[in-house]
Design a protein around this motif. Structure first.
Motif, mmCIF file in Angstrom:
data_model
loop_
_atom_site.group_PDB
_atom_site.id
_atom_site.type_symbol
_atom_site.label_atom_id
_atom_site.label_comp_id
_atom_site.label_asym_id
_atom_site.label_seq_id
_atom_site.Cartn_x
_atom_site.Cartn_y
_atom_site.Cartn_z
ATOM 1 N N LYS A 1 -5.422 20.510 16.124
ATOM 2 C CA LYS A 1 -5.283 20.519 14.668
ATOM 3 C C LYS A 1 -3.982 19.827 14.302
ATOM 4 N N THR B 1 -1.535 18.720 10.965
ATOM 5 C CA THR B 1 -1.193 18.792 9.548
ATOM 6 C C THR B 1 -0.036 17.830 9.293
ATOM 7 N N PRO C 1 0.031 17.216 1.322
ATOM 8 C CA PRO C 1 -0.239 17.593 2.711
ATOM 9 C C PRO C 1 -1.707 17.413 3.098
ATOM 10 N N THR D 1 -4.552 18.194 6.291
ATOM 11 C CA THR D 1 -4.860 18.919 7.528
ATOM 12 C C THR D 1 -6.158 18.370 8.105
ATOM 13 N N GLU E 1 -8.846 18.874 11.216
ATOM 14 C CA GLU E 1 -9.342 19.703 12.319
ATOM 15 C C GLU E 1 -10.038 18.824 13.364
ATOM 16 N N ASP F 1 -1.738 22.950 17.755
ATOM 17 C CA ASP F 1 -1.685 23.023 16.295
ATOM 18 C C ASP F 1 -0.336 22.452 15.880
ATOM 19 N N THR G 1 2.258 20.368 13.153
ATOM 20 C CA THR G 1 2.614 19.942 11.799
ATOM 21 C C THR G 1 3.630 18.817 11.903
#
Length: 442
Positions: free
Chosen positions: A230, A232, A253, A255, A257, A287, A289
């Motif tokens: 993932k 972001t 932002p 995101t 998947e 995951d 960011t």
């Protein structure tokens, strides 16, 4: 071959000059030739024999021929018993794999590769066996000295699994038992149903049922499926246009998947800011960011006009209208801030309906605000209303209309007249003439 002979002095008989010979052969059923005469079935009694050398030949199927010269004296009586030696054959045994135990009619003979050189002629059962393999029993007929050859591949009594995976290094579990990591050859697997499991960090569990038969050599190459990641992406300032591997994904932002692990190219774009791009490594089942900090490449302009309600153009592009202050006077406007102006020299143009336009240049610096002192525009007098009364006709600029119907107009620049509502006969708007743009003021 065994030969036995008993010689003794003959007793007195009718002719003491002749000898006799009594021949027996073991086993029974042999044939005897004496001095080329015969064959005679054994046992055989030869009498009235002249003294001297005599040739005996004894034969029997499956046995070696026995040849013997015997010297007899006058008057001798000789009993002769011969044990025939059986014929033997040769047997050569090869197996795959080597090291198989060999029995001949249940008698151990050794392990392969094996050469047996003294096997009596006849029919035999040859058994080949080894732990971990299915035994095999063969019928063989040794009927001559011609070598007999046996070549056999023995089948394991279990299965073999040749295993690999992509990527390699996955932990192997077969029927609940750990077997190290791929690649691997697993032997001696009992025939029947088996369950194979492969584990690798960041990849989905690989599970496969297998049906293996004894002696089977199966091969499995497992393609492991990476667990999606993932990602972001945020930006400072927000709402940058985000591109992943050159594909637009939305405004930050963002995101995403189910990202495939690996090298990912991330790019952010926002008007007035330098494009920011970088390559990141996205791990398996991660995951992440990612923050994009964009550096501005623009400045901003802040301008006040006199009067308010003036449209502002920058390099020919309309950027807004100056607003009135709370007291609703149109003499001086609120400050108008125009953002994202590229750095460098810019042309500002101010346009109002009742004023002559004005143009000037300003220098915009990156990341700074260029403040423009209040710009006063020269007013253009354009009558917009005509009022008729009993005493005359008045044209001018509408200033104000009272609730009682009175109207205040500017008849000439700076000259105002109030006309009572009761005196007004006709009121009509005037169409504004097409305006010829005057030379702008500075």
């Amino acid at each position: 071959m065994v030969m036995s002979a008993l010689l003794y002095s003959p007793a007195q008989d009718e002719d003491s000059q002749l000898a006799s010979l009594h021949i027996k052969a073991n086993p029974s059923g042999a044939s005897i030739t004496f001095d080329g005469r015969g064959p005679y079935p054994a046992p055989y009694l030869a009498s009235g024999i002249e003294p001297g050398d005599h040739l005996i030949v004894i034969t029997k199927d499956g046995y070696k021929t026995h040849r013997q010269t015997i010297t007899l004296s006058a008057g001798q009586r000789v009993p002769l018993e011969i044990n025939l030696a059986p014929l033997t054959g040769l047997l050569l045994v090869h197996t795959e794999p080597e090291g198989m135990n060999v029995t001949l009619d249940d008698a151990d003979q050794g392990v392969t590769p094996l050469l047996l050189t003294s096997i009596e002629l006849g029919k035999y059962k040859v058994k080949l066996s080894k732990p971990g393999y299915i035994s095999k029993t063969l019928d063989v007929n040794i009927d001559s000295r011609m070598p007999k050859r046996i070549r056999e591949n023995l089948i394991p009594n279990s299965a073999t699994l040749v295993l690999d995976s992509s990527p390699s290094g996955a932990k192997i579990t077969l029927n609940g038992v750990s077997h190290g990591v791929t690649p691997k050859i697993i032997r001696e697997i009992p025939g029947g149903a088996s369950t194979l499991e492969l584990e690798y960090d960041g990849y989905e569990l690989y599970k496969k049922p297998l049906q293996l038969a004894a002696g089977q050599k199966a091969s499995v190459v497992a393609e492991l499926k990476a667990i999606p990641s993932k990602l972001t992406v945020v930006s400072i300032p927000p709402k940058a246009r985000v591109y992943i591997n050159n594909q637009f994904k939305g405004e930050a932002p963002v995101t995403i998947e189910d990202m495939e692990p690996g090298s990912i190219r991330v790019r952010g774009e926002l008007p007035g800011y330098e494009t920011t791009a970088r390559t990141i490594e996205l791990g398996r089942a991660s995951d992440v960011t990612e923050e994009l900090r964009l550096d501005g490449n623009c400045g901003q302009i802040q301008i006040i006009t006199q009067p308010a309600g003036i449209t502002v153009f920058v390099d020919g592009h309309e950027k807004g209208v100056t607003s009135f202050k709370d007291d609703e006077t149109d003499r001086i406007s609120n400050p108008l801030t125009i953002e994202l102006i590229p750095e460098g020299e810019r042309v500002i143009k101010l346009v109002g309906k009742q004023h002559f336009p004005a143009s000037f240049k300003v220098m915009v610096e990156r990341g700074k605000t260029t403040t423009i002192s209040p710009k006063k525009l020269r007013r253009r007098f354009i009558p917009d209303i005509e009022i008729r009364t009993a005493t005359g006709v008045y044209q001018g600029v509408l200033v104000m209309q009272s609730p009682d119907g009175s109207i205040k107009i500017e008849t000439k620049p700076g000259i105002f007249k109030v006309i009572e509502g009761k005196d007004i006969k006709v009121k009509r708007p005037l169409r504004a003439p097409s305006l010829k743009e005057d030379k702008p003021s500075n």
